[in-house]
Design a protein around this motif. Structure first.
Motif, PDB file in Angstrom:
ATOM      1  N   ASP A 101       0.817  -1.215   0.000  1.00 37.69           N
ATOM      2  CA  ASP A 101       0.000   0.000   0.000  1.00 37.69           C
ATOM      3  C   ASP A 101       0.849   1.264   0.000  1.00 37.69           C
ATOM      4  OD1 ASP A 101      -2.319  -1.561  -0.004  1.00 37.69           O
ATOM      5  OD2 ASP A 101      -2.338  -1.668   2.177  1.00 37.69           O
ATOM      6  N   ASN A 102       1.953   1.214  -0.727  1.00 36.45           N
ATOM      7  CA  ASN A 102       2.875   2.346  -0.863  1.00 36.45           C
ATOM      8  C   ASN A 102       3.348   2.892   0.478  1.00 36.45           C
ATOM      9  OD1 ASN A 102       2.884   2.345  -3.692  1.00 36.45           O
ATOM     10  ND2 ASN A 102       0.926   3.419  -3.708  1.00 36.45           N
ATOM     11  N   GLY A 103       3.482   2.001   1.458  1.00 36.29           N
ATOM     12  CA  GLY A 103       4.014   2.387   2.756  1.00 36.29           C
ATOM     13  C   GLY A 103       3.000   2.992   3.715  1.00 36.29           C
ATOM     14  N   ARG A 104       1.755   3.134   3.283  1.00 32.07           N
ATOM     15  CA  ARG A 104       0.731   3.688   4.186  1.00 32.07           C
ATOM     16  C   ARG A 104       0.473   2.705   5.317  1.00 32.07           C
ATOM     17  NH1 ARG A 104      -2.050   4.288  -0.608  1.00 32.07           N
ATOM     18  NH2 ARG A 104      -3.578   2.815   0.194  1.00 32.07           N
ATOM     19  N   GLN A 105       0.300   3.229   6.520  1.00 31.67           N
ATOM     20  CA  GLN A 105       0.065   2.403   7.705  1.00 31.67           C
ATOM     21  C   GLN A 105      -1.435   2.195   7.918  1.00 31.67           C
ATOM     22  OE1 GLN A 105       2.686   1.012   9.384  1.00 31.67           O
ATOM     23  NE2 GLN A 105       3.879   1.945   7.751  1.00 31.67           N
ATOM     24  N   ASN A 106      -1.764   1.166   8.682  1.00 28.13           N
ATOM     25  CA  ASN A 106      -3.142   0.880   9.111  1.00 28.13           C
ATOM     26  C   ASN A 106      -4.129   0.707   7.966  1.00 28.13           C
ATOM     27  OD1 ASN A 106      -2.401   0.991  11.864  1.00 28.13           O
ATOM     28  ND2 ASN A 106      -2.506   3.215  11.773  1.00 28.13           N
ATOM     29  N   THR A 107      -3.666   0.148   6.860  1.00 29.26           N
ATOM     30  CA  THR A 107      -4.576  -0.165   5.763  1.00 29.26           C
ATOM     31  C   THR A 107      -5.177  -1.548   6.022  1.00 29.26           C
ATOM     32  OG1 THR A 107      -2.808  -1.192   4.468  1.00 29.26           O
ATOM     33  CG2 THR A 107      -3.187   1.177   4.123  1.00 29.26           C
ATOM     34  N   PRO A 108      -6.276  -1.877   5.371  1.00 28.47           N
ATOM     35  CA  PRO A 108      -6.867  -3.210   5.573  1.00 28.47           C
ATOM     36  C   PRO A 108      -5.882  -4.355   5.289  1.00 28.47           C
ATOM     37  CG  PRO A 108      -8.441  -1.797   4.473  1.00 28.47           C
ATOM     38  CD  PRO A 108      -7.142  -1.021   4.545  1.00 28.47           C
ATOM     39  N   ASN A 109      -5.058  -4.222   4.260  1.00 31.19           N
ATOM     40  CA  ASN A 109      -4.085  -5.277   3.959  1.00 31.19           C
ATOM     41  C   ASN A 109      -3.090  -5.461   5.094  1.00 31.19           C
ATOM     42  OD1 ASN A 109      -5.037  -6.025   1.404  1.00 31.19           O
ATOM     43  ND2 ASN A 109      -3.938  -4.338   0.438  1.00 31.19           N
ATOM     44  N   ARG A 110      -2.561  -4.376   5.610  1.00 35.06           N
ATOM     45  CA  ARG A 110      -1.594  -4.465   6.713  1.00 35.06           C
ATOM     46  C   ARG A 110      -2.252  -5.018   7.976  1.00 35.06           C
ATOM     47  NH1 ARG A 110       3.401  -1.537   6.491  1.00 35.06           N
ATOM     48  NH2 ARG A 110       3.641  -0.549   4.486  1.00 35.06           N
ATOM     49  N   LYS A 111      -3.488  -4.616   8.223  1.00 37.98           N
ATOM     50  CA  LYS A 111      -4.195  -5.134   9.397  1.00 37.98           C
ATOM     51  C   LYS A 111      -4.406  -6.639   9.272  1.00 37.98           C
ATOM     52  CE  LYS A 111      -6.557  -0.831  10.501  1.00 37.98           C
ATOM     53  NZ  LYS A 111      -7.852  -0.126  10.533  1.00 37.98           N
ATOM     54  N   PHE A 112      -4.829  -7.089   8.083  1.00 36.25           N
ATOM     55  CA  PHE A 112      -5.011  -8.524   7.874  1.00 36.25           C
ATOM     56  C   PHE A 112      -3.703  -9.277   8.090  1.00 36.25           C
ATOM     57  CE2 PHE A 112      -4.421 -12.069   4.916  1.00 36.25           C
ATOM     58  CZ  PHE A 112      -5.358 -12.958   5.423  1.00 36.25           C
ATOM     59  N   LEU A 113      -2.625  -8.780   7.485  1.00 39.27           N
ATOM     60  CA  LEU A 113      -1.334  -9.460   7.588  1.00 39.27           C
ATOM     61  C   LEU A 113      -0.736  -9.387   8.991  1.00 39.27           C
ATOM     62  CD1 LEU A 113       0.160  -8.409   4.151  1.00 39.27           C
ATOM     63  CD2 LEU A 113      -0.608 -10.702   4.820  1.00 39.27           C
ATOM     64  N   ALA A 114      -1.207  -8.470   9.815  1.00 33.81           N
ATOM     65  CA  ALA A 114      -0.762  -8.398  11.208  1.00 33.81           C
ATOM     66  C   ALA A 114      -1.624  -9.265  12.121  1.00 33.81           C
ATOM     67  CB  ALA A 114      -0.777  -6.949  11.687  1.00 33.81           C
ATOM     68  N   ILE A 115      -2.903  -9.364  11.814  1.00 34.14           N
ATOM     69  CA  ILE A 115      -3.826 -10.123  12.663  1.00 34.14           C
ATOM     70  C   ILE A 115      -3.756 -11.622  12.387  1.00 34.14           C
ATOM     71  CG2 ILE A 115      -6.294 -10.523  13.113  1.00 34.14           C
ATOM     72  CD1 ILE A 115      -6.659  -7.481  12.811  1.00 34.14           C
ATOM     73  N   PHE A 116      -3.538 -12.002  11.138  1.00 31.06           N
ATOM     74  CA  PHE A 116      -3.529 -13.426  10.792  1.00 31.06           C
ATOM     75  C   PHE A 116      -2.525 -14.234  11.613  1.00 31.06           C
ATOM     76  CE2 PHE A 116      -2.262 -17.161   8.424  1.00 31.06           C
ATOM     77  CZ  PHE A 116      -3.491 -17.766   8.206  1.00 31.06           C
ATOM     78  N   PRO A 117      -1.275 -13.791  11.798  1.00 34.59           N
ATOM     79  CA  PRO A 117      -0.335 -14.571  12.614  1.00 34.59           C
ATOM     80  C   PRO A 117      -0.801 -14.727  14.065  1.00 34.59           C
ATOM     81  CG  PRO A 117       0.855 -12.958  11.330  1.00 34.59           C
ATOM     82  CD  PRO A 117      -0.598 -12.656  11.160  1.00 34.59           C
ATOM     83  N   VAL A 118      -1.499 -13.727  14.587  1.00 33.29           N
ATOM     84  CA  VAL A 118      -2.002 -13.823  15.961  1.00 33.29           C
ATOM     85  C   VAL A 118      -3.094 -14.894  16.040  1.00 33.29           C
ATOM     86  CG1 VAL A 118      -3.185 -12.575  17.812  1.00 33.29           C
ATOM     87  CG2 VAL A 118      -1.403 -11.431  16.469  1.00 33.29           C
ATOM     88  N   ILE A 119      -3.970 -14.919  15.063  1.00 32.69           N
ATOM     89  CA  ILE A 119      -5.017 -15.953  15.029  1.00 32.69           C
ATOM     90  C   ILE A 119      -4.391 -17.332  14.872  1.00 32.69           C
ATOM     91  CG2 ILE A 119      -6.970 -16.832  13.682  1.00 32.69           C
ATOM     92  CD1 ILE A 119      -7.644 -13.854  13.103  1.00 32.69           C
ATOM     93  N   LEU A 120      -3.390 -17.441  14.004  1.00 34.45           N
ATOM     94  CA  LEU A 120      -2.697 -18.725  13.835  1.00 34.45           C
ATOM     95  C   LEU A 120      -2.010 -19.132  15.131  1.00 34.45           C
ATOM     96  CD1 LEU A 120      -1.876 -21.002  11.911  1.00 34.45           C
ATOM     97  CD2 LEU A 120       0.047 -19.578  11.178  1.00 34.45           C
ATOM     98  N   PHE A 121      -1.396 -18.197  15.826  1.00 33.92           N
ATOM     99  CA  PHE A 121      -0.755 -18.458  17.114  1.00 33.92           C
ATOM    100  C   PHE A 121      -1.777 -18.959  18.143  1.00 33.92           C
ATOM    101  CE2 PHE A 121       0.039 -16.623  21.362  1.00 33.92           C
ATOM    102  CZ  PHE A 121       1.160 -17.343  21.719  1.00 33.92           C
ATOM    103  N   LEU A 122      -2.897 -18.285  18.254  1.00 36.10           N
ATOM    104  CA  LEU A 122      -3.930 -18.684  19.220  1.00 36.10           C
ATOM    105  C   LEU A 122      -4.504 -20.061  18.887  1.00 36.10           C
ATOM    106  CD1 LEU A 122      -5.741 -15.266  19.700  1.00 36.10           C
ATOM    107  CD2 LEU A 122      -4.188 -16.421  21.306  1.00 36.10           C
ATOM    108  N   THR A 123      -4.694 -20.316  17.614  1.00 37.20           N
ATOM    109  CA  THR A 123      -5.174 -21.642  17.189  1.00 37.20           C
ATOM    110  C   THR A 123      -4.152 -22.713  17.547  1.00 37.20           C
ATOM    111  OG1 THR A 123      -6.364 -20.612  15.359  1.00 37.20           O
ATOM    112  CG2 THR A 123      -5.972 -22.992  15.202  1.00 37.20           C
ATOM    113  N   THR A 124      -2.884 -22.424  17.292  1.00 35.03           N
ATOM    114  CA  THR A 124      -1.815 -23.368  17.621  1.00 35.03           C
ATOM    115  C   THR A 124      -1.756 -23.626  19.122  1.00 35.03           C
ATOM    116  OG1 THR A 124      -0.542 -22.641  15.709  1.00 35.03           O
ATOM    117  CG2 THR A 124       0.668 -23.789  17.432  1.00 35.03           C
ATOM    118  N   CYS A 125      -1.860 -22.583  19.914  1.00 34.12           N
ATOM    119  CA  CYS A 125      -1.838 -22.743  21.376  1.00 34.12           C
ATOM    120  C   CYS A 125      -2.994 -23.610  21.852  1.00 34.12           C
ATOM    121  CB  CYS A 125      -1.897 -21.375  22.064  1.00 34.12           C
ATOM    122  SG  CYS A 125      -0.400 -20.420  21.846  1.00 34.12           S
TER     123      CYS A 125
END
Length: 136
Positions: free
Chosen positions: A93-117
């Protein structure tokens, strides 16, 4: 004079433009699920399969998103080194912060982590390894 008010559309970075497609998030999740399913076929037990999936995802995303710089197909796309000094994460997203793509790519690992736990029953050594992988 009429044409002067219109500018050409901005060029999209082909290295990250696929994230703008409607299927991108779904495809990302499906790839992770397919990898997890492959481990099941290879006879990994459930906790090991989830831990391996999480660790491989963490390693791959760290390397591909935050370590590698530039565009792997830059010369073929004709960017002439324009993105050479930027990581993939910086190009989204041309370096813009807090875009939907960045939020998805930041939240997905947390969901995967919680599922793994959950599937590893919060086993302390496994939880420690997975927490370190998430933090990195």
């Amino acid at each position: 004079e009429f044409l002067m008010h219109y500018s050409s559309p901005p060029t999209l970075n082909p290295n990250v433009s696929w994230l703008q497609e409607k299927f991108a998030w779904t495809a990302y999740v499906v790839v992770v699920i397919l990898f997890r399913s492959l481990l099941e076929v290879l006879r990994f037990d459930t906790p090991s399969a989830w831990t391996t999936t999480h660790l491989v995802h963490a390693l791959f995303t760290w390397f591909a998103f935050h370590w590698v710089r530039g565009s792997p197909l830059g010369m073929e796309f004709g960017d002439q080194g324009k993105y050479f000094k930027y990581t993939w994460w910086e190009q989204i997203d041309n370096g813009r912060q807090n875009t939907p793509n960045r939020k998805f790519l930041a939240i997905f690992p947390v969901i995967l982590f919680l599922t793994t736990c959950h599937y590893t029953d919060y086993h302390i050594p496994t939880l420690t390894v997975n927490t370190i992988a998430l933090a990195v």
